[in-house]
Design a protein around this motif. Structure first.
Motif: not given
Length: 457
Positions: A440-448
């Motif tokens: 989840v953290t990795s996906g949030l980072t990609l989206w940010a």
């Protein structure tokens, strides 16, 4: 110069992610590693606001918070008085918070999984402010820790959120929770705050390993919620800011790792405290105190368990020769140890992922007291939760009008064998996983990176 980050403010753990060499990486926090357990300790609840104000003032960020808290002086006085009375005037987070709580559970303020409470119905304005202060204090600590690694100040974040924070009145609950998180993040020094559904974030992380287009059923079993989404994804495709272009369906409910802990606690540990006893006339004693004691993620249940009338009822029952075992749950109440018992349940749940049986020491309630829980009993206790989860999955598949090619299982409870077995037996879909805690953290980072950096915001 500032830093853009993905921010998983999770029910069980919190983490930051940043883009390094075009890849999302988790920030290694100096005191906590990649994950900060979502716990907070304070010597008294009144000192939290004063402590937060002092931290913000040290960085010149105190004015918005000061304007929102006109009665701040009382909290600052409480902070000074706590120090004069010999109490620690500092908050603690993560493992350190649990350690301090265990020293004297009855004489402190301890919060585990604050995210679980944010959407609760019936909370007062004062309680909502307290939740904001708890979240803002945790966020400030995380931000301070991350910036100690050499990062430029973190100013823009994408925060993960469940599809639904609560099951009842979800629209009101979701609005309330996101407003609390937004205000807390702004207090903590984040200038721009966006949200992304956690199952979608997990799907973005999974997309990094895709070789061909697939319909991906994401099952994200977090600490507080189970969130499901169906995503149509292809290898190397650009992230579109329009979710409806690749999200075919989604749903979520408050069924998470905490609920499995509660099920184990109530069904496997509470009998040792007397939950299945019968009085002298053969009548079962009330179950409610044991349910309330186990439900550490429910404000109303915990409040009711600690009320004087609950203590009086248990004390009256305990006088009967057949019910002397109830002294254990009275000790739990008098010493404010429900979180300690919940931690025992969580450790047992984790142990049962690899073992058929696990011994649970309960000697904090009575010398040498212990019990044994086994995987079969726990699996049976968890059946209703699993069935509720399957309702969510069925709903998402129906929304999507297509069959999934793969089931991507992630989240803190994704390693549990009984969950994997249940999903396989019911759906017969090829199952894959990655970093259960970090996806989840990795996906949030990609989206940010997409919305703040590549879009020029």
């Amino acid at each position: 110069m500032s830093t853009i980050a993905g921010f998983d403010f999770g029910t069980s753990n919190c983490a930051f992610g940043v883009i390094t060499d075009n890849q999302p990486t988790l920030v290694n926090l100096p005191q906590h590693g990649h994950y900060l357990p979502s716990t907070l300790y304070a010597p008294q609840p009144e000192v939290i606001s004063g402590w937060l104000y002092q931290q913000l003032k040290s960085q010149g960020l105190e004015q918005p918070y000061q304007q929102a808290r006109p009665n701040l002086g009382a909290s600052l006085n409480a902070l000074r008085e706590a120090k004069l009375d010999g109490y620690d005037d500092q908050l603690a987070f993560g493992v350190d918070a649990l350690d301090k709580y265990l020293v004297d559970p009855a004489d402190c303020y301890y919060v585990r999984s604050p995210k679980s409470f944010l959407g609760s119905s019936g909370i007062t304005p004062r309680q909502q402010q307290m939740f904001e202060d708890i979240c803002a204090s945790t966020m400030w600590h995380l931000r301070h820790q991350a910036e100690q690694t050499g990062l430029a100040p973190i100013k823009k974040v994408v925060i993960g959120r469940p599809v639904n924070f609560q099951g009842l009145d979800s629209h009101r609950s979701n609005t309330q929770a996101t407003e609390v998180l937004t205000r807390a993040a702004k207090f903590a020094g984040f200038d721009q705050v966006e949200f992304l559904y956690e199952p979608i974030a997990a799907g973005l992380s999974y997309q990094q390993q895709l070789q061909q287009q697939q319909n991906v059923l994401v099952v994200d079993i977090g600490g507080g919620t189970s969130d499901i989404s169906m995503l149509q994804m292809a290898a190397g495709s650009d992230l579109s800011e329009r979710h409806d272009e690749w999200v075919l369906g989604y749903s979520g409910e408050r069924i998470g790792g905490n609920d499995f802990d509660i099920a184990l606690n109530f069904n496997c540990l509470m009998p040792t405290l007397g939950s299945r006893l019968k009085d002298g006339k053969g009548r079962p004693i009330p179950n409610k105190p044991f349910i309330d004691a186990a439900s550490v993620n429910n404000i109303s249940d915990q409040t009711r368990f600690y009320r004087n009338d609950t203590r009086a009822m248990l004390s009256e029952l305990q006088r009967q020769p057949e019910l002397t075992t109830l002294m254990r749950i009275l000790t739990l109440q008098q010493q404010h140890m429900t979180f300690q018992l919940s931690a025992c349940a969580e450790r047992a749940k984790i142990a049962l992922s690899e073992l058929e049986q696990a011994k649970v020491a309960l000697d904090f309630l009575e010398p040498e007291l212990a019990t044994v829980v086994d995987r079969a009993n726990f699996t049976e206790a968890a059946q209703q939760l699993l069935k509720r989860m399957s309702v969510l999955i069925d709903d998402v598949i129906a929304q999507s009008s297509c069959k999934p090619d793969v089931l991507f299982l992630t989240g803190g409870s994704a390693n549990a064998p009984f969950i994997k077995d249940y999903l396989w037996q019911r759906y017969q879909i090829p199952m894959v996983s990655a970093d259960n805690f970090g996806s989840v953290t990795s996906g949030l980072t990609l989206w940010a990176d997409k919305i703040f950096n590549k879009s020029g915001c």
